[in-house]
Design a protein around this motif. Structure first.
Motif, PDB file in Angstrom:
ATOM      1  N   CYS A  13       9.961  -7.217  -4.951  1.00 23.87           N
ATOM      2  CA  CYS A  13       8.886  -7.263  -3.975  1.00 23.87           C
ATOM      3  C   CYS A  13       8.024  -6.018  -4.122  1.00 23.87           C
ATOM      4  O   CYS A  13       8.352  -5.101  -4.875  1.00 23.87           O
ATOM      5  CB  CYS A  13       9.400  -7.483  -2.554  1.00 23.87           C
ATOM      6  SG  CYS A  13      10.384  -6.188  -1.868  1.00 23.87           S
ATOM      7  N   CYS A  14       6.906  -6.010  -3.461  1.00 21.30           N
ATOM      8  CA  CYS A  14       5.912  -4.975  -3.698  1.00 21.30           C
ATOM      9  C   CYS A  14       5.063  -4.775  -2.440  1.00 21.30           C
ATOM     10  O   CYS A  14       4.674  -5.747  -1.793  1.00 21.30           O
ATOM     11  CB  CYS A  14       5.026  -5.441  -4.863  1.00 21.30           C
ATOM     12  SG  CYS A  14       3.868  -4.203  -5.406  1.00 21.30           S
ATOM     13  N   PHE A  15       4.837  -3.518  -2.109  1.00 23.47           N
ATOM     14  CA  PHE A  15       3.930  -3.193  -1.004  1.00 23.47           C
ATOM     15  C   PHE A  15       2.647  -2.627  -1.592  1.00 23.47           C
ATOM     16  O   PHE A  15       2.700  -1.745  -2.456  1.00 23.47           O
ATOM     17  CB  PHE A  15       4.544  -2.134  -0.085  1.00 23.47           C
ATOM     18  CG  PHE A  15       5.785  -2.592   0.628  1.00 23.47           C
ATOM     19  CD1 PHE A  15       5.717  -3.119   1.911  1.00 23.47           C
ATOM     20  CD2 PHE A  15       7.034  -2.495   0.014  1.00 23.47           C
ATOM     21  CE1 PHE A  15       6.863  -3.537   2.570  1.00 23.47           C
ATOM     22  CE2 PHE A  15       8.185  -2.914   0.668  1.00 23.47           C
ATOM     23  CZ  PHE A  15       8.106  -3.433   1.948  1.00 23.47           C
ATOM     24  N   ILE A  16       1.518  -3.101  -1.135  1.00 20.62           N
ATOM     25  CA  ILE A  16       0.231  -2.513  -1.513  1.00 20.62           C
ATOM     26  C   ILE A  16      -0.258  -1.762  -0.280  1.00 20.62           C
ATOM     27  O   ILE A  16      -0.737  -2.354   0.687  1.00 20.62           O
ATOM     28  CB  ILE A  16      -0.777  -3.578  -1.985  1.00 20.62           C
ATOM     29  CG1 ILE A  16      -0.252  -4.283  -3.232  1.00 20.62           C
ATOM     30  CG2 ILE A  16      -2.121  -2.923  -2.328  1.00 20.62           C
ATOM     31  CD1 ILE A  16       0.378  -5.616  -2.976  1.00 20.62           C
ATOM     32  N   GLU A  17      -0.105  -0.441  -0.356  1.00 20.98           N
ATOM     33  CA  GLU A  17      -0.398   0.417   0.799  1.00 20.98           C
ATOM     34  C   GLU A  17      -1.836   0.906   0.679  1.00 20.98           C
ATOM     35  O   GLU A  17      -2.258   1.315  -0.407  1.00 20.98           O
ATOM     36  CB  GLU A  17       0.592   1.593   0.750  1.00 20.98           C
ATOM     37  CG  GLU A  17       0.535   2.561   1.889  1.00 20.98           C
ATOM     38  CD  GLU A  17       1.504   3.729   1.667  1.00 20.98           C
ATOM     39  OE1 GLU A  17       2.733   3.540   1.710  1.00 20.98           O
ATOM     40  OE2 GLU A  17       1.007   4.840   1.414  1.00 20.98           O
ATOM     41  N   ASN A  18      -2.586   0.862   1.774  1.00 19.65           N
ATOM     42  CA  ASN A  18      -3.992   1.290   1.757  1.00 19.65           C
ATOM     43  C   ASN A  18      -4.769   0.646   0.615  1.00 19.65           C
ATOM     44  O   ASN A  18      -5.525   1.305  -0.111  1.00 19.65           O
ATOM     45  CB  ASN A  18      -4.097   2.812   1.634  1.00 19.65           C
ATOM     46  CG  ASN A  18      -3.673   3.518   2.903  1.00 19.65           C
ATOM     47  OD1 ASN A  18      -4.226   3.256   3.959  1.00 19.65           O
ATOM     48  ND2 ASN A  18      -2.681   4.371   2.811  1.00 19.65           N
ATOM     49  N   SER A  64       2.010   2.125   6.923  1.00 18.42           N
ATOM     50  CA  SER A  64       1.033   1.098   7.321  1.00 18.42           C
ATOM     51  C   SER A  64      -0.369   1.631   7.090  1.00 18.42           C
ATOM     52  O   SER A  64      -0.575   2.844   7.207  1.00 18.42           O
ATOM     53  CB  SER A  64       1.183   0.773   8.807  1.00 18.42           C
ATOM     54  OG  SER A  64       2.308  -0.008   9.014  1.00 18.42           O
ATOM     55  N   PRO A  65      -1.368   0.770   6.811  1.00 16.67           N
ATOM     56  CA  PRO A  65      -1.216  -0.658   6.600  1.00 16.67           C
ATOM     57  C   PRO A  65      -0.840  -0.961   5.158  1.00 16.67           C
ATOM     58  O   PRO A  65      -1.292  -0.304   4.236  1.00 16.67           O
ATOM     59  CB  PRO A  65      -2.614  -1.182   6.910  1.00 16.67           C
ATOM     60  CG  PRO A  65      -3.529  -0.066   6.511  1.00 16.67           C
ATOM     61  CD  PRO A  65      -2.769   1.206   6.756  1.00 16.67           C
ATOM     62  N   ALA A  66      -0.003  -1.979   4.994  1.00 19.20           N
ATOM     63  CA  ALA A  66       0.354  -2.416   3.650  1.00 19.20           C
ATOM     64  C   ALA A  66       0.553  -3.929   3.650  1.00 19.20           C
ATOM     65  O   ALA A  66       1.024  -4.496   4.633  1.00 19.20           O
ATOM     66  CB  ALA A  66       1.620  -1.720   3.183  1.00 19.20           C
ATOM     67  N   GLU A 124      -4.982   3.925  -2.440  1.00 19.31           N
ATOM     68  CA  GLU A 124      -4.063   2.815  -2.715  1.00 19.31           C
ATOM     69  C   GLU A 124      -2.784   3.323  -3.375  1.00 19.31           C
ATOM     70  O   GLU A 124      -2.810   4.162  -4.259  1.00 19.31           O
ATOM     71  CB  GLU A 124      -4.732   1.768  -3.624  1.00 19.31           C
ATOM     72  CG  GLU A 124      -3.798   0.597  -3.924  1.00 19.31           C
ATOM     73  CD  GLU A 124      -4.485  -0.558  -4.639  1.00 19.31           C
ATOM     74  OE1 GLU A 124      -5.264  -1.257  -3.984  1.00 19.31           O
ATOM     75  OE2 GLU A 124      -4.251  -0.749  -5.850  1.00 19.31           O
ATOM     76  N   ARG A 125      -1.668   2.782  -2.948  1.00 20.78           N
ATOM     77  CA  ARG A 125      -0.376   3.138  -3.515  1.00 20.78           C
ATOM     78  C   ARG A 125       0.448   1.855  -3.604  1.00 20.78           C
ATOM     79  O   ARG A 125       0.470   1.061  -2.660  1.00 20.78           O
ATOM     80  CB  ARG A 125       0.320   4.144  -2.578  1.00 20.78           C
ATOM     81  CG  ARG A 125       1.457   4.894  -3.217  1.00 20.78           C
ATOM     82  CD  ARG A 125       1.847   6.090  -2.356  1.00 20.78           C
ATOM     83  NE  ARG A 125       2.536   5.658  -1.146  1.00 20.78           N
ATOM     84  CZ  ARG A 125       3.866   5.732  -0.969  1.00 20.78           C
ATOM     85  NH1 ARG A 125       4.638   6.230  -1.923  1.00 20.78           N
ATOM     86  NH2 ARG A 125       4.417   5.342   0.156  1.00 20.78           N
TER      87      ARG A 125
END
Lengths: 273, 273
Positions: free
Chosen positions: B193-198, B223-225, B204-205
């Motif tokens: 799984c993967c979080f796209i933060e900002n 947050s937000p992601a 972006e991270r």
């Protein structure tokens, strides 16, 4: 390989030219060549640089793998010749439609690629017709599913049957079978559903029915249509119940809910270069 | 009631100003007043007509119902005073975010409303990071789910656990609990799984992990992601594996995948009128 070339995978959105992103509109106006899916609307195609070459790909008939390879070789051939190559896809390029496959292939071959997301037809067409995919207390999730798997395989409808709102793309021709499968998987036969046919075009037509009616073959719909199943369909009466009411006049003018005449369904040839 | 007024419910997209729709950009440039959610990016806010009034709504703290009613009364108060009232929401206004509730309320009160869909962050942020929601042979469906129901209720994760790709919004703070629920509902603990933060901002991270690692509290995200769960996450290596590779230079420049420094997370005050 042409090091100055860049290939843009661009979403055309649902059909209205002013629902293109600013980036997509800029690229269409600057393109040397646009390779577009057939389903992209005429209104969007008029935004292409008038001196650009335009290639309209034919509909899917026969061997899809061979067709896909032909498109990739076409993109590459144009990228050798030009600097700004736009690959235009209806809606968002990554909601079905093989956008990511084309991206992967081009990256592997060393081409410079920029991706430009589009407004997704799966969300925007129902929403602008008065059927939001989510609504507090009615739907806290939606799934977007294809009605048509490769090789004619049947999607496992029981895996999706419990999601509040189902948005089915490419499901028109098999709608009775799909509705039956959803009912067998536990979805109520009286649940409302709605097809948005030729959405965001002057020929838009909204067809409402229950899931049971669709399963019984009582519902006439033409492709392309976005199909929404779920209780959010009942919100339409509050949001855009009467197409001519003044509160929604702009949308009502642009998307009149008249039945399409048989003639209006045969798209005249586009006078493209 | 001001019969000349029109209220526009407009999607701001994920953050990049050139991912606004042409219609949204036109309306922002013409607006008399823009009432915007806090999460709309600064880059988008710079596109607002410099003589317009801009109201930035505060984050959700305390009583959400009272806040929502305050927003509706604010919209109405501005519509009595002005002709072009823009209600701006991050992403698409109808993917959570109560856009349809505001629409229903305004229609019921007799106001003229136009809805302008936006590029949905739920789809565009993962896709542009190299994680398409669908991919032939890997994912033929995706679900978009909120991690946060009203009144703190727990979404029924077993209803979504079998959808190929899950895109979870507003799930960061409860990610360990959600990941655990998904594993108990049958999702493999080793699934990526993967979080796209900002997402789509210079901060972006991208944070990758397995579902099991998230369930074990081993994954730090702010947050937000947008959180994507599914085998499509593994496509990232093919599509945007190395951010600095020349094939993706435009996106790599705009969305560098650097870890955000603690300082960069504190948003400076916007110099808005």
């Amino acid at each position: 390989m042409n090091p100055a070339a860049r290939i843009y995978l661009v979403g055309a959105g649902p059909g209205r030219a002013d629902w293109l992103t600013v980036r997509a509109a800029t690229l269409l106006a600057q393109a040397d060549v646009v390779i577009s899916d057939r389903l992209v609307s005429r209104e969007v195609l008029t935004k292409i640089n008038p001196t650009a070459e335009v290639v309209l790909l034919e509909e899917d008939h026969g061997n899809r793998e061979r067709r896909q390879l032909r498109i990739l070789h076409l993109l590459e051939a144009y990228a050798r010749r030009y600097r700004c190559v736009v690959r235009l896809k209806g809606g968002d390029p990554f909601v079905f439609g093989r956008g990511a496959e084309e991206w992967a292939w081009l990256v592997q071959r060393g081409w410079a690629v920029e991706v430009v997301p589009g407004v997704s037809s799966a969300i925007a067409l129902p929403a602008s017709a008065g059927i939001p995919p989510t609504f507090r207390g009615i739907s806290s999730a939606f799934a977007v599913v294809t009605g048509c798997l490769r090789g004619g395989a049947e999607p496992s409808w029981e895996r999706y049957a419990q999601v509040d709102t189902l948005i089915i793309l490419m499901g028109v021709s098999r709608r009775a079978q799909i509705a039956g499968a959803l009912i067998r998987a536990g979805r109520p036969a009286e649940q409302p559903c709605c097809f948005i046919e030729n959405g965001a075009t002057p020929r838009e037509r909204i067809i409402r029915a229950t899931l049971g009616e669709v399963a019984g073959g009582l519902c006439h719909v033409n492709s392309p249509a976005v199909w929404v199943v779920g209780d959010v369909v009942s919100l339409k009466d509050q949001l855009r119940g009467i197409a001519t009411q003044p509160t929604t006049s702009i949308l009502a003018t642009d998307h009149a809910e008249h039945p399409a005449s048989p003639d209006s369904l045969s798209e005249p040839e586009l006078g493209l270069r």
